[in-house]
Structures are given as C-alpha cells and as structure tokens.
Scaffold this motif. Structure first.
Motif, PDB file in Angstrom:
ATOM      1  N   LEU A 309       0.810  -1.212   0.000  1.00 38.87           N
ATOM      2  CA  LEU A 309       0.000   0.000   0.000  1.00 38.87           C
ATOM      3  C   LEU A 309       0.849   1.270   0.000  1.00 38.87           C
ATOM      4  CD1 LEU A 309      -2.810  -1.005   2.522  1.00 38.87           C
ATOM      5  CD2 LEU A 309      -2.901  -1.003   0.034  1.00 38.87           C
ATOM      6  N   MET A 310       2.097   1.167   0.438  1.00 35.89           N
ATOM      7  CA  MET A 310       2.979   2.338   0.481  1.00 35.89           C
ATOM      8  C   MET A 310       3.653   2.600  -0.857  1.00 35.89           C
ATOM      9  SD  MET A 310       2.990   3.890   3.424  1.00 35.89           S
ATOM     10  CE  MET A 310       4.574   4.716   3.516  1.00 35.89           C
ATOM     11  N   ARG A 311       3.614   1.640  -1.773  1.00 28.50           N
ATOM     12  CA  ARG A 311       4.282   1.819  -3.054  1.00 28.50           C
ATOM     13  C   ARG A 311       3.665   2.981  -3.826  1.00 28.50           C
ATOM     14  NH1 ARG A 311       3.891  -3.921  -3.887  1.00 28.50           N
ATOM     15  NH2 ARG A 311       2.358  -3.468  -5.512  1.00 28.50           N
ATOM     16  N   GLY A 312       4.499   3.701  -4.549  1.00 25.76           N
ATOM     17  CA  GLY A 312       4.013   4.802  -5.367  1.00 25.76           C
ATOM     18  C   GLY A 312       3.559   5.998  -4.568  1.00 25.76           C
ATOM     19  N   GLY A 313       4.013   6.147  -3.339  1.00 28.86           N
ATOM     20  CA  GLY A 313       3.637   7.296  -2.537  1.00 28.86           C
ATOM     21  C   GLY A 313       2.278   7.172  -1.879  1.00 28.86           C
ATOM     22  N   GLY A 314       1.704   5.970  -1.857  1.00 27.91           N
ATOM     23  CA  GLY A 314       0.404   5.782  -1.222  1.00 27.91           C
ATOM     24  C   GLY A 314       0.531   5.686   0.286  1.00 27.91           C
ATOM     25  N   GLY A 315      -0.577   5.477   0.934  1.00 25.03           N
ATOM     26  CA  GLY A 315      -0.576   5.359   2.384  1.00 25.03           C
ATOM     27  C   GLY A 315      -1.705   4.473   2.847  1.00 25.03           C
ATOM     28  N   TYR A 316      -1.791   4.267   4.151  1.00 29.05           N
ATOM     29  CA  TYR A 316      -2.824   3.386   4.691  1.00 29.05           C
ATOM     30  C   TYR A 316      -3.157   3.791   6.117  1.00 29.05           C
ATOM     31  CZ  TYR A 316       1.168   1.096   6.906  1.00 29.05           C
ATOM     32  OH  TYR A 316       2.302   0.841   7.629  1.00 29.05           O
ATOM     33  N   ILE A 317      -4.356   3.462   6.502  1.00 29.42           N
ATOM     34  CA  ILE A 317      -4.807   3.526   7.897  1.00 29.42           C
ATOM     35  C   ILE A 317      -5.448   2.185   8.188  1.00 29.42           C
ATOM     36  CG2 ILE A 317      -6.315   4.670   9.560  1.00 29.42           C
ATOM     37  CD1 ILE A 317      -6.233   7.157   7.811  1.00 29.42           C
ATOM     38  N   ILE A 318      -4.829   1.408   9.049  1.00 28.72           N
ATOM     39  CA  ILE A 318      -5.311   0.060   9.347  1.00 28.72           C
ATOM     40  C   ILE A 318      -5.596  -0.039  10.836  1.00 28.72           C
ATOM     41  CG2 ILE A 318      -4.767  -2.399   9.327  1.00 28.72           C
ATOM     42  CD1 ILE A 318      -3.099  -1.982   6.880  1.00 28.72           C
ATOM     43  N   GLY A 319      -6.799  -0.460  11.177  1.00 24.02           N
ATOM     44  CA  GLY A 319      -7.182  -0.615  12.576  1.00 24.02           C
ATOM     45  C   GLY A 319      -6.715  -1.943  13.147  1.00 24.02           C
ATOM     46  N   GLU A 320      -6.395  -1.921  14.431  1.00 23.58           N
ATOM     47  CA  GLU A 320      -5.953  -3.142  15.112  1.00 23.58           C
ATOM     48  C   GLU A 320      -6.362  -3.049  16.578  1.00 23.58           C
ATOM     49  OE1 GLU A 320      -1.890  -5.768  15.934  1.00 23.58           O
ATOM     50  OE2 GLU A 320      -1.818  -3.866  14.835  1.00 23.58           O
ATOM     51  N   LYS A 321      -6.924  -4.133  17.085  1.00 27.37           N
ATOM     52  CA  LYS A 321      -7.310  -4.144  18.489  1.00 27.37           C
ATOM     53  C   LYS A 321      -6.084  -4.263  19.382  1.00 27.37           C
ATOM     54  CE  LYS A 321     -12.019  -5.920  18.081  1.00 27.37           C
ATOM     55  NZ  LYS A 321     -12.984  -6.958  18.514  1.00 27.37           N
ATOM     56  N   LEU A 322      -6.108  -3.550  20.515  1.00 24.28           N
ATOM     57  CA  LEU A 322      -4.973  -3.597  21.431  1.00 24.28           C
ATOM     58  C   LEU A 322      -4.791  -4.974  22.040  1.00 24.28           C
ATOM     59  CD1 LEU A 322      -5.397  -0.173  23.271  1.00 24.28           C
ATOM     60  CD2 LEU A 322      -3.932  -0.731  21.329  1.00 24.28           C
ATOM     61  N   ARG A 323      -5.876  -5.716  22.174  1.00 21.29           N
ATOM     62  CA  ARG A 323      -5.778  -7.026  22.812  1.00 21.29           C
ATOM     63  C   ARG A 323      -5.075  -8.063  21.952  1.00 21.29           C
ATOM     64  NH1 ARG A 323     -12.124  -8.282  23.147  1.00 21.29           N
ATOM     65  NH2 ARG A 323     -11.998  -6.145  23.905  1.00 21.29           N
ATOM     66  N   THR A 324      -4.737  -7.717  20.682  1.00 19.44           N
ATOM     67  CA  THR A 324      -4.030  -8.687  19.845  1.00 19.44           C
ATOM     68  C   THR A 324      -2.643  -8.985  20.392  1.00 19.44           C
ATOM     69  OG1 THR A 324      -3.198  -6.919  18.408  1.00 19.44           O
ATOM     70  CG2 THR A 324      -5.284  -7.978  17.785  1.00 19.44           C
ATOM     71  N   GLY A 325      -2.059  -8.035  21.087  1.00 15.53           N
ATOM     72  CA  GLY A 325      -0.743  -8.275  21.664  1.00 15.53           C
ATOM     73  C   GLY A 325       0.376  -8.320  20.656  1.00 15.53           C
ATOM     74  N   SER A 326       0.246  -7.640  19.530  1.00 11.59           N
ATOM     75  CA  SER A 326       1.300  -7.624  18.516  1.00 11.59           C
ATOM     76  C   SER A 326       2.514  -6.868  19.056  1.00 11.59           C
ATOM     77  CB  SER A 326       0.788  -6.953  17.236  1.00 11.59           C
ATOM     78  OG  SER A 326       0.522  -5.586  17.474  1.00 11.59           O
ATOM     79  N   PRO A 327       3.695  -7.051  18.459  1.00 16.53           N
ATOM     80  CA  PRO A 327       4.883  -6.328  18.942  1.00 16.53           C
ATOM     81  C   PRO A 327       4.682  -4.819  18.945  1.00 16.53           C
ATOM     82  CG  PRO A 327       5.516  -8.089  17.418  1.00 16.53           C
ATOM     83  CD  PRO A 327       4.030  -8.014  17.389  1.00 16.53           C
ATOM     84  N   GLU A 328       4.002  -4.284  17.940  1.00 16.33           N
ATOM     85  CA  GLU A 328       3.771  -2.834  17.905  1.00 16.33           C
ATOM     86  C   GLU A 328       2.891  -2.394  19.068  1.00 16.33           C
ATOM     87  OE1 GLU A 328       3.307  -4.854  15.397  1.00 16.33           O
ATOM     88  OE2 GLU A 328       4.739  -4.262  13.822  1.00 16.33           O
ATOM     89  N   VAL A 329       1.851  -3.187  19.354  1.00 10.61           N
ATOM     90  CA  VAL A 329       0.943  -2.842  20.458  1.00 10.61           C
ATOM     91  C   VAL A 329       1.680  -2.904  21.785  1.00 10.61           C
ATOM     92  CG1 VAL A 329      -1.081  -3.609  21.746  1.00 10.61           C
ATOM     93  CG2 VAL A 329      -1.147  -3.517  19.241  1.00 10.61           C
TER      94      VAL A 329
END
Length: 404
Positions: A309-329
């Motif tokens: 989604l970032m290719r060509g200067g694009g962007g994104y907004i992706i929702g994620e629940k905090l309870r997923t416990g991903s490294p970013e969260v």
C-alpha cells in the motif's frame, strides 16, 4: 344531471346555441318533473373550455381512478391495470444522467445481440433498488412497473444480459466510476475497503476449476502450470454469517469517504482476506487515480500488505485491536502521553515507537465503561457458580482471564 342545449335564431338568421348545466326535479304539486338550471355556460362558440377542463379534473379527484376514467371516457373504455412509475422514472433519469446507457452501448458495440440489453440491465438494477428480488424479478418488471422501451421480459433475456455484463465487466466499472466522479465531484484521496461473505442455500459446492492468483477462471485449454489454485466459485470457506455448512463467495468493496462505491470484487468462497487488498490496489492503479490512502481493518494488517500500500507514494490507515498483543501494540502501550479528546466518545494519542509507522491509540470511554460492567457481571457470575472437583480450576482460570 346533464348539459342542456338551447338554440335561438338571431335577426341576421344565425343560429346560436347556449349550454346549461341542469338536472330534473320532481314537482309533487304538478305531478311531473321540472328542469332546474344549475349553471349557465353561455354561448357554445364562446365556451371557456379550459375552465370546463379544470372543473372536470377537480370533480374527477373525488373518484377512484377507474371510476374517473369511466366517467370521462367513452362507454367502451375500461381500466385494465395501473402501475407505479415514479421510482423507476427517477432511476431511469439518473441512469441517463450518469451516462450509464452510453457506457453499456459503447462496451457492447460490434456484438450481435438483442438491442434491448441495456434496457434489461437497467430493469435489473431498478429491481434491486426498489424491490430487491431474484426469483420474482421478471414478474416485477413485466407486471408491477413501467419501464420505458421494455414492454415484456423473460428469464432467458435476463440471463443473456447478465452474461454480456460479465463479458464487459473489466471496462464497465472504470467508465461508470469516472462518470459518477465527474458528476458528483467525488474525492478519492481516501478509500475504505472491506470484505464480507454471502452464502447460497444449496448443499453442493461448485465443481473445482483452474484459476489464476486472483481467483479468475482460466480458459479450458490453459496449461496446468498457469493455474495457481483449483476451486469452485461457490465453495466452502470461513463464513462471516456463521454458515460454514453452506457454499459461499467472498465480496469486496472499495468506497469513498462519502460511502460512494468505487468498485466491487468477488472471489471464490475459500479466499483469505490477507492478500486481497494488494490485488484491489493493483486493479485500481490502472485507473490512474491520484494519491490514495487506504483504510482497512485489522484483517489486512500484514507487513506485505503495508509495504504494497505504500508503493508509489500511497498510504494506509489500518485498525488493530490492542488485545491482539502484537509487537507494535506491546511497544506502544507503555509509552507516556496525554490523550486528545476528538469528541465525547473518542480520545486519541499518537505514539512514536521508532518505526516508519505512525501509531495512534484510540480510546472510547463509553465503550470502556460498558466492557467493564459486562466483565464485572461475568466475574460475579463465575464466583457464584457452585463447582466441585477439577471444574473449579477451570472456573478460576476463566475469571482470572476476564480480569485482565
């Protein structure tokens, strides 16, 4: 009550006729009926016919349509049926205003087909908009509404029209979209994308056929090495309607920030969500849209999707629940910072965790209060439930999980 005509000859020998609205009344004293004039219209050659027409129209509104037609028509004229026209008339005007009739004619130019195909396609669209049905669509079109230049229709004509529609599908959405964009001055800098599934009331899935990586069916004579998968279109998969027992298809839609559809896709029912947004982006890239920010849910949050989604200067907004416990969260939650109130039920805080992504934590106080109340009730119910033996351990573990 009737129109009475009287004649008089002038001195110059001309005969003049006069019109009067009259009716007969019984005179009990004389023992016979007498004519009573209610209104004089004057000379016939000077009659105000527009006034008479307005009077007739005003009186006709007091009757039902059949009685009004019988009263104003000839004796051998009868009302057989009537159909509503307003909704179809408005949709047909919008259909032509958007130029969709011209799009269909251009895409089908040079093909030997029924000239009514465009009208049949419009009729099917109108049916979905006004009285959504599938089994009774032809009956609705033929008997319940009036569609210009389409007096009759058959199931076979509808099936053939939909076959033609499938043949021109790659080009039709693009032309239709730009027609709508120009007319409504749509902004396409922000596109929302999501998928769903819909099932069919049939026990048997479709026969498996060779398909490419996008789920499109390959030609029968295509070599096997060109096939990325072998699936039926209606096939079993993870049902979002909780009907895993029935075959289904997956449907995706991209819409603008105003909710106007940009394009719709469909895939075999066992297609996973993760890679679909990459195909959708590649398909819309051919439409030469400006810079687009994609908005999607957590089902599309893989690293491969974010890079695409970032290719060509694009962007994104992706929702994620905090309870997923991903490294970013896990990295974002301990960071300090003050939340900004966007509205009464939404607070946000941007967190920098040293990556290219901007993480924004969203907090809904109302939803948090509801979740806490539900959690307390469930924990209290667990504590009140009498248990013995090994089951007591499982209840304690469940309650501890709820507290977290």
């Amino acid at each position: 009550m009737y129109v009475k005509t009287t004649s008089r000859r002038n001195k110059n020998g001309q005969t003049v006729r006069y019109l009067q609205l009259a009716h007969s009344e019984w005179d009990p004293a004389a023992g016979r009926s007498r004519t009573k004039v209610l209104h004089s219209f004057g000379r016939e050659d000077e009659l105000d016919r527009e006034a008479v027409r307005r009077l007739v129209a005003a009186l006709s509104r007091l009757l039902d349509p059949a009685a009004a037609l019988s009263a104003t028509g000839s004796g051998d004229l009868s009302l057989i049926s009537s159909r509503p026209w307003g909704g179809v008339h408005a949709l047909d005007g919008l259909w032509h205003r958007l130029g969709l009739d011209g799009v269909v004619h251009r895409q089908l130019a040079g093909r030997r087909l029924d000239p009514r195909v465009e009208r049949v396609l419009f009729a099917l669209v109108a049916n979905r908009a006004l009285a959504a049905s599938s089994n009774a669509a032809t009956e609705w079109i033929a008997d319940d509404v009036h569609i210009e230049a389409l007096d009759s229709i058959s199931d076979e004509a509808c099936y053939r029209a939909m076959d033609y529609l499938l043949a021109i599908e790659p080009a039709l959405p693009r032309e239709a979209y730009f027609q709508v964009t120009d007319l409504l001055n749509l902004e396409v800098d922000l596109l929302f994308f999501d998928t769903t599934s819909t099932y069919f009331e049939t026990e048997d899935a479709d026969e498996s056929v060779a398909r490419d990586e996008h789920g499109e069916r390959l030609a029968d004579d295509a070599p096997d090495e060109d096939a990325a998968r072998h699936d039926g279109f209606r096939t079993h998969g993870k049902s979002k309607d909780s009907r895993d027992d029935l075959p289904q298809v997956v449907i995706g839609m991209a819409v603008t920030r105003d909710g106007i559809p940009v394009r719709v896709w469909s895939w075999p029912g066992n297609t996973g969500d993760q890679a679909l947004i990459r195909q959708v982006r590649d398909d819309l890239r051919e439409w030469t849209l400006s810079k687009v920010v994609w908005v999607a849910e957590r089902g599309f949050t893989s690293a491969a999707n974010r890079r695409a989604l970032m290719r060509g200067g694009g962007g994104y907004i992706i929702g994620e629940k905090l309870r997923t416990g991903s490294p970013e969260v896990r990295a974002a939650l301990p960071r300090q910072g003050r939340c900004a109130t966007v509205r009464d039920n939404l607070q946000v805080k941007e967190v920098n965790i040293g990556t290219d992504d901007r993480l924004v934590i969203c907090f809904n106080p109302d939803q948090a209060a509801r979740d806490a109340a539900i959690r307390e009730r469930m924990v209290a119910q667990c504590r009140r439930t009498p248990v013995s033996g090994p089951g007591k351990i499982s209840v304690k573990l469940r309650c501890a999980s709820m507290r977290r």
